[in-house]
Design a protein around this motif. Structure first.
Motif, PDB file in Angstrom:
ATOM      1  N   GLU A  63       0.933  -1.253  -0.137  1.00 34.56           N
ATOM      2  CA  GLU A  63      -0.099  -0.043  -0.012  1.00 34.56           C
ATOM      3  C   GLU A  63       0.807   1.506  -0.134  1.00 34.56           C
ATOM      4  OE1 GLU A  63      -3.313  -0.199  -0.438  1.00 34.56           O
ATOM      5  OE2 GLU A  63      -3.055  -2.169  -0.572  1.00 34.56           O
ATOM      6  N   HIS A  64       2.112   1.140   0.216  1.00 37.46           N
ATOM      7  CA  HIS A  64       2.947   2.148   0.346  1.00 37.46           C
ATOM      8  C   HIS A  64       3.418   2.651  -1.165  1.00 37.46           C
ATOM      9  CE1 HIS A  64       6.070   5.124   1.302  1.00 37.46           C
ATOM     10  NE2 HIS A  64       5.912   5.069   2.382  1.00 37.46           N
ATOM     11  N   PRO A  65       3.140   4.097  -1.363  1.00 35.05           N
ATOM     12  CA  PRO A  65       3.386   4.513  -2.874  1.00 35.05           C
ATOM     13  C   PRO A  65       4.687   4.275  -3.432  1.00 35.05           C
ATOM     14  CG  PRO A  65       2.767   6.458  -1.585  1.00 35.05           C
ATOM     15  CD  PRO A  65       2.564   5.073  -0.834  1.00 35.05           C
ATOM     16  N   ALA A  66       5.802   4.557  -2.511  1.00 38.59           N
ATOM     17  CA  ALA A  66       6.964   4.439  -2.750  1.00 38.59           C
ATOM     18  C   ALA A  66       7.992   3.148  -2.896  1.00 38.59           C
ATOM     19  CB  ALA A  66       8.043   5.216  -1.749  1.00 38.59           C
ATOM     20  N   VAL A  67       7.200   1.825  -2.446  1.00 42.72           N
ATOM     21  CA  VAL A  67       7.483   0.630  -2.158  1.00 42.72           C
ATOM     22  C   VAL A  67       7.032  -0.247  -3.535  1.00 42.72           C
ATOM     23  CG1 VAL A  67       8.020  -1.552  -1.023  1.00 42.72           C
ATOM     24  CG2 VAL A  67       8.013   0.871   0.020  1.00 42.72           C
ATOM     25  N   HIS A  68       8.160  -0.800  -4.212  1.00 39.74           N
ATOM     26  CA  HIS A  68       7.540  -1.766  -5.352  1.00 39.74           C
ATOM     27  C   HIS A  68       7.717  -3.214  -4.487  1.00 39.74           C
ATOM     28  CE1 HIS A  68       6.975  -3.961  -9.214  1.00 39.74           C
ATOM     29  NE2 HIS A  68       8.047  -4.352  -8.829  1.00 39.74           N
ATOM     30  N   VAL A  69       6.581  -3.932  -4.362  1.00 31.62           N
ATOM     31  CA  VAL A  69       6.736  -5.234  -3.464  1.00 31.62           C
ATOM     32  C   VAL A  69       6.802  -6.471  -4.568  1.00 31.62           C
ATOM     33  CG1 VAL A  69       5.587  -6.947  -1.856  1.00 31.62           C
ATOM     34  CG2 VAL A  69       5.677  -4.145  -1.576  1.00 31.62           C
ATOM     35  N   LEU A  70       7.701  -7.547  -4.505  1.00 27.10           N
ATOM     36  CA  LEU A  70       7.647  -8.726  -5.176  1.00 27.10           C
ATOM     37  C   LEU A  70       7.497 -10.130  -4.340  1.00 27.10           C
ATOM     38  CD1 LEU A  70      11.004  -8.092  -7.414  1.00 27.10           C
ATOM     39  CD2 LEU A  70       8.675  -7.730  -7.868  1.00 27.10           C
ATOM     40  N   HIS A  71       6.856 -10.782  -4.747  1.00 27.89           N
ATOM     41  CA  HIS A  71       6.523 -12.026  -3.860  1.00 27.89           C
ATOM     42  C   HIS A  71       7.197 -13.365  -4.293  1.00 27.89           C
ATOM     43  CE1 HIS A  71       3.709 -14.821  -1.546  1.00 27.89           C
ATOM     44  NE2 HIS A  71       3.737 -15.407  -2.691  1.00 27.89           N
ATOM     45  N   GLU A  72       7.922 -13.685  -3.510  1.00 24.67           N
ATOM     46  CA  GLU A  72       8.701 -15.105  -3.547  1.00 24.67           C
ATOM     47  C   GLU A  72       9.106 -15.361  -4.621  1.00 24.67           C
ATOM     48  OE1 GLU A  72       6.472 -18.250  -1.714  1.00 24.67           O
ATOM     49  OE2 GLU A  72       5.764 -16.829  -0.175  1.00 24.67           O
ATOM     50  N   ARG A  73      10.085 -14.706  -5.175  1.00 32.35           N
ATOM     51  CA  ARG A  73      10.784 -14.899  -6.561  1.00 32.35           C
ATOM     52  C   ARG A  73      11.876 -15.862  -6.385  1.00 32.35           C
ATOM     53  NH1 ARG A  73       9.247 -10.863 -10.335  1.00 32.35           N
ATOM     54  NH2 ARG A  73       7.098  -9.982  -9.419  1.00 32.35           N
ATOM     55  N   LEU A  74      12.053 -16.527  -5.382  1.00 32.54           N
ATOM     56  CA  LEU A  74      13.178 -17.550  -5.394  1.00 32.54           C
ATOM     57  C   LEU A  74      12.524 -18.986  -5.316  1.00 32.54           C
ATOM     58  CD1 LEU A  74      15.947 -15.872  -2.951  1.00 32.54           C
ATOM     59  CD2 LEU A  74      15.773 -15.947  -5.664  1.00 32.54           C
ATOM     60  N   SER A  75      11.274 -19.056  -4.987  1.00 35.02           N
ATOM     61  CA  SER A  75      10.557 -20.216  -4.783  1.00 35.02           C
ATOM     62  C   SER A  75      10.494 -21.133  -6.047  1.00 35.02           C
ATOM     63  CB  SER A  75       9.268 -20.128  -3.900  1.00 35.02           C
ATOM     64  OG  SER A  75       8.526 -19.453  -4.856  1.00 35.02           O
ATOM     65  N   GLU A  76      10.166 -20.986  -7.053  1.00 37.93           N
ATOM     66  CA  GLU A  76       9.932 -21.659  -8.060  1.00 37.93           C
ATOM     67  C   GLU A  76      11.275 -22.061  -8.709  1.00 37.93           C
ATOM     68  OE1 GLU A  76       6.938 -21.043 -11.112  1.00 37.93           O
ATOM     69  OE2 GLU A  76       5.541 -19.853  -9.748  1.00 37.93           O
ATOM     70  N   PRO A  77      11.881 -21.500  -8.893  1.00 37.83           N
ATOM     71  CA  PRO A  77      13.589 -21.558  -9.206  1.00 37.83           C
ATOM     72  C   PRO A  77      14.199 -22.475  -8.564  1.00 37.83           C
ATOM     73  CG  PRO A  77      13.507 -19.224  -9.746  1.00 37.83           C
ATOM     74  CD  PRO A  77      12.083 -19.718  -8.886  1.00 37.83           C
TER      75      PRO A  77
ATOM     76  N   HIS B 256      15.805 -28.162  -7.246  1.00 34.73           N
ATOM     77  CA  HIS B 256      16.109 -28.854  -6.192  1.00 34.73           C
ATOM     78  C   HIS B 256      15.159 -30.010  -5.803  1.00 34.73           C
ATOM     79  CE1 HIS B 256      19.963 -26.792  -5.386  1.00 34.73           C
ATOM     80  NE2 HIS B 256      19.249 -25.824  -5.617  1.00 34.73           N
ATOM     81  N   TRP B 257      13.823 -29.773  -6.316  1.00 40.21           N
ATOM     82  CA  TRP B 257      13.023 -30.640  -5.929  1.00 40.21           C
ATOM     83  C   TRP B 257      11.819 -30.809  -7.064  1.00 40.21           C
ATOM     84  CZ3 TRP B 257      13.064 -33.120  -1.481  1.00 40.21           C
ATOM     85  CH2 TRP B 257      13.758 -32.834  -0.461  1.00 40.21           C
ATOM     86  N   PRO B 258      12.204 -31.611  -8.133  1.00 38.35           N
ATOM     87  CA  PRO B 258      11.501 -31.314  -9.173  1.00 38.35           C
ATOM     88  C   PRO B 258      10.182 -32.152  -9.067  1.00 38.35           C
ATOM     89  CG  PRO B 258      13.395 -32.721  -9.690  1.00 38.35           C
ATOM     90  CD  PRO B 258      13.605 -32.028  -8.136  1.00 38.35           C
ATOM     91  N   GLU B 259      10.041 -33.068  -7.994  1.00 37.24           N
ATOM     92  CA  GLU B 259       8.671 -33.581  -7.677  1.00 37.24           C
ATOM     93  C   GLU B 259       7.779 -32.713  -7.231  1.00 37.24           C
ATOM     94  OE1 GLU B 259      11.329 -34.524  -4.342  1.00 37.24           O
ATOM     95  OE2 GLU B 259      11.373 -34.719  -6.586  1.00 37.24           O
ATOM     96  N   LYS B 260       8.193 -31.764  -6.361  1.00 41.48           N
ATOM     97  CA  LYS B 260       7.444 -30.860  -5.618  1.00 41.48           C
ATOM     98  C   LYS B 260       7.080 -29.712  -6.866  1.00 41.48           C
ATOM     99  CE  LYS B 260       8.875 -31.561  -1.065  1.00 41.48           C
ATOM    100  NZ  LYS B 260       9.162 -31.183   0.253  1.00 41.48           N
ATOM    101  N   TYR B 261       7.743 -29.465  -7.575  1.00 43.58           N
ATOM    102  CA  TYR B 261       7.726 -28.378  -8.667  1.00 43.58           C
ATOM    103  C   TYR B 261       6.749 -28.986  -9.606  1.00 43.58           C
ATOM    104  CZ  TYR B 261       8.385 -25.056 -12.252  1.00 43.58           C
ATOM    105  OH  TYR B 261       8.324 -24.072 -13.224  1.00 43.58           O
ATOM    106  N   ARG B 262       6.447 -30.302  -9.712  1.00 45.60           N
ATOM    107  CA  ARG B 262       5.353 -30.727 -10.492  1.00 45.60           C
ATOM    108  C   ARG B 262       4.079 -30.066  -9.830  1.00 45.60           C
ATOM    109  NH1 ARG B 262       8.715 -34.829 -11.700  1.00 45.60           N
ATOM    110  NH2 ARG B 262       8.305 -36.158  -9.853  1.00 45.60           N
TER     111      ARG B 262
END
Length: 192
Positions: free
Chosen positions: A27-41, A46-52
């Protein structure tokens, strides 16, 4: 060395109310928020069965976005430009998805770091509850991320200046005294 615009990562364990904090900061106008950019890669590598399971969800929702490699995701967090009018990039990441072999000290030094913790019993109860409900769910206690969060905290504490580190406790700082907790976070981000 911290870069401008300011880049911040909220490191959290699963079910620590990190998404609620992330939504407040959106909600803060100066902040650009990203969500869990490292999880899928991380899962893809490391866990292709979970990635499925992730891919199955993407198919059901029609999501056809390409998933970067872990290295590409790290680079994007450190180097990607911010949208017009934004001065802070904040990404919420779950510590369990840390690939310590690919995260360098130099990379960590480009960010400020917020560590969000929550009482472990409450985390595990919540993780079990959401992990066992519904048709496409699973529960894996190892995915809580407590060990990874502690290792990451120790490493950041060792390689980054003290003023680039903030710890928040979910129950106290977000639930019982949210005004003070959010004010502390805004001060840390350098935004009013």
């Amino acid at each position: 060395m911290l870069m401008r615009p300011l880049r911040v990562i909220i490191w959290a364990v699963s079910r620590s109310r990190s998404t609620a904090l992330e939504r407040c900061v959106m909600e803060h106008p100066a902040v650009h928020v990203l969500h869990e950019r490292l999880s899928e890669p991380f899962l893809m590598q490391h866990w292709p069965e979970k990635y499925r399971n992730v891919l199955d969800t993407h198919r059901k929702t029609g999501n056809r976005d390409l998933v970067p490699t872990y290295g590409q995701a790290l680079d994007a967090l450190a180097l990607a430009p911010l949208p017009e009018g934004k001065s802070v990039l904040l990404s919420k990441e779950i510590a369990w998805f840390c690939d310590f072999a690919q995260i360098s000290d130099d990379w960590l030094q480009q960010f400020k770091h917020v560590f969000l913790v929550r009482e472990p019993e409450a985390v595990m109860r919540s993780l079990y509850r959401v992990g066992t409900q519904g048709e496409d769910t699973w529960f894996d206690a190892e995915e809580s991320g407590f060990e990874e969060l502690l290792a990451l905290y120790r490493r950041v504490h060792r390689v980054c200046p003290a003023q680039s580190l903030l710890a928040l406790e979910s129950d106290q700082d977000l639930m019982h005294d949210s005004a003070s907790g959010l004010s502390t976070l805004c001060d840390f981000l350098g935004v009013p």
